[in-house]
Structure formats: structure tokens, C-alpha cells
Design an enzyme around this catalytic site. Structure first.
Site, short mmCIF file in Angstrom:
data_model
loop_
_atom_site.label_atom_id
_atom_site.label_comp_id
_atom_site.label_asym_id
_atom_site.label_seq_id
_atom_site.Cartn_x
_atom_site.Cartn_y
_atom_site.Cartn_z
N ARG A 47 0.65 -1.27 -0.12
CA ARG A 47 0.57 -0.04 -0.03
C ARG A 47 1.00 1.36 -0.27
O ARG A 47 0.29 2.00 -0.41
CB ARG A 47 -1.12 0.19 0.90
CG ARG A 47 0.05 -0.14 2.39
CD ARG A 47 -1.11 -0.29 4.12
NE ARG A 47 -0.40 -0.47 4.84
CZ ARG A 47 0.37 -1.02 5.61
NH1 ARG A 47 0.74 -2.39 4.54
NH2 ARG A 47 1.36 -0.99 6.24
N CYS A 58 -3.15 -1.34 11.40
CA CYS A 58 -2.84 -1.96 10.40
C CYS A 58 -1.95 -3.38 10.83
O CYS A 58 -2.69 -4.51 9.70
CB CYS A 58 -1.85 -1.44 9.46
SG CYS A 58 -3.39 0.20 8.31
#
Length: 265
Positions: A76, A192
Site C-alpha cells: 500500500r 494495520c
């Protein structure tokens, strides 16, 4: 030395699609070229935010991150590549931004900032982007922006949910981050690394942060002041929640008069 805000032929060509926008135009682009932007966090949110601001010609970007690039980041964090594994994110990010746009200045700050250092960096910025991943740092950034009357563009993303808001501390009536998210020791914080996050989601949130920062710099449109924009990427639904300044907020209730209109220090 050439004025960083001067639009020569090369810059007129490079930023032509922005200049064509009546709301932005040459004056707005010149403000971008002269702008000082502080981005705290060179990860999932900081990657798209920094890339779009660099591409837009934000004249001087300070990129802050004390972490190094790991393989799990690359799902990401598009500011970094395989060749950056093991490098400090701030330095990897600086090189990527300069490769995209050598017309700007980028400073890499590889350190975990204490409140005094945050305040110094915020004081030297025209707009601050909170692209970090924990509440403690978010609140520290907010306090620095309140103390220096600097506009703050804050974003967050976890799993399939994201949110963005702008706290324009130049306006004495505008709420700060603490007004919306009071600091507390018992807040459960999701990360995360343990919860997961959809890769494109951080791109969506970080891109909105860049757009809001450009609006603040150029003085155009209606930034997300007093509005929290949230997205549910699993259902692809966007929602806006309005909120006001807390008159009893321990962070911003006693702040001084608003700073001069942008740009300024």
C-alpha cells in the site's frame, strides 16, 4: 537565485492543467510553488499525499518518518519500491518525490518527533498533514498546530474504513482535532499490522488529504473544516458528519487570535 514562485515556460507547461482551472489559475499555482508543507508519516497515507503534492508543485516539502521500509509496506505504501527495503522511509520518500518533480525541495527528517520539535516544524510550515498511524502522535501534531495556528489536514484508515477532516487553526472559531476526538488513555487503537487495511483505501484517503491541502494553500473552494468525511470502501459509501468547536476543549479553548491569512509564517 530564481524565485521559486516564478512561472517560467517549463512550469507553465508542467502545471498547465492546474492553471486552466479558474478557481486555481496562475495565482493559485504560484502559491503552491511558494508553499511549505509538513507531512508527518511517509507510509500508506503519506505516500499518495506526498506524491500528489509534489506533482502539484508544492515548493518545499518536509517529510517526517522514523521507520524503515519493510516488505509488508509495499502492498500500500506506493512511495517506496523493492530497492528501498531497509532504507528510512523519509529518505526513500524524498528520493521518489524528487524523481517525480526535481523542481521542488524535499527535506527528509528521520526521527520520532517530540512536542517541542513538532512545534518548530509546524511553525515553519504553511499547512501540516497528519499521515501517521497512532492517536498519541495525532494529538501531539494537533497541539503543535493549535500552538502555531497552522491548518491541519488529518486522515486515517483501517481495514475498509477511512476518514479525513481539516482543522484550520487560523480561524478562532474552528474546532481542533481534540474537539472531535478527545484524548483518552482507554481508547482502543487498531493497527494495520494486526487488523489489516485495504491497499487502495489509503490511496483514497491520502489523495483527499492532498486535495484538501491544495485547497488550503490556494485559498479555493470549501475545505473540510467542521466536517468529517468518512468512507466505507467495502460498500463504497461516503458520509459527511458536521461538528463544532468544543468551547471547553483543553487544547484549543484558550488559543490566541487567529494568524494572518495564508500564506504567512
Amino acid at each position: 537565485m530564481e524565485d521559486a514562485s516564478v512561472l517560467d515556460d517549463a512550469r507553465l507547461t508542467r502545471y498547465a492543467r492546474h492553471i486552466l482551472l479558474d478557481e486555481l489559475g496562475i495565482e493559485g499555482q504560484e502559491r503552491l510553488l511558494a508553499a511549505r508543507v509538513l507531512i508527518v508519516g511517509a507510509g500508506g497515507l503519506g505516500s499518495p499525499a506526498a506524491l500528489y503534492l509534489a506533482a502539484a508543485g508544492a515548493g518545499r516539502i518536509t517529510l517526517v518518518d522514523d521507520d524503515v521500509v519493510e516488505l509488508s509496506n509495499l502492498q500500500r505504501q506506493i512511495l517506496h519500491a523493492m530497492a528501498s527495503l531497509g532504507r528510512p522511509k523519509a529518505e526513500s520518500g524524498r528520493d521518489a518525490l524528487l524523481a517525480l518533480n526535481p523542481d521542488i525541495q524535499v527535506r527528509a527528517v528521520v526521527e520520532r518527533l517530540d512536542e517541542a520539535r513538532l512545534r518548530v516544524l509546524a511553525q515553519d510550515a504553511d499547512v501540516v498533514l497528519d499521515c501517521c498511524d497512532n492517536f498519541a502522535t495525532r494529538h501531539a501534531i494537533n497541539r503543535a498546530c493549535v500552538a502555531t495556528c497552522r491548518p491541519l489536514v488529518s486522515g486515517a484508515a483501517i481495514k475498509f474504513s477511512g476518514q479525513i477532516s481539516v482543522y484550520d487553526l487560523r480561524d478562532a472559531d474552528a474546532p481542533c482535532y481534540h474537539c472531535l476526538f478527545p484524548e483518552a488513555d482507554d481508547v482502543e487503537e487498531l493497527r494495520c499490522a494486526t487488523t489489516g487495511v485495504l491497499g487502495p483505501l489509503v490511496g483514497m484517503v491520502g489523495s483527499v488529504q492532498a486535495a484538501e491541502a491544495i485547497k488550503v494553500i490556494a485559498g479555493m473552494g470549501e475545505p473540510l473544516v467542521g466536517r468529517l468525511l468518512s468512507v466505507d470502501a467495502l460498500r463504497m459509501q461516503w458520509h459527511t458528519i458536521r461538528f463544532r468547536r468544543d468551547p471547553d476543549c483543553p487544547v484549543c479553548a484558550r488559543r490566541g487570535p487567529a494568524a494572518a491569512a495564508f500564506p504567512g509564517g
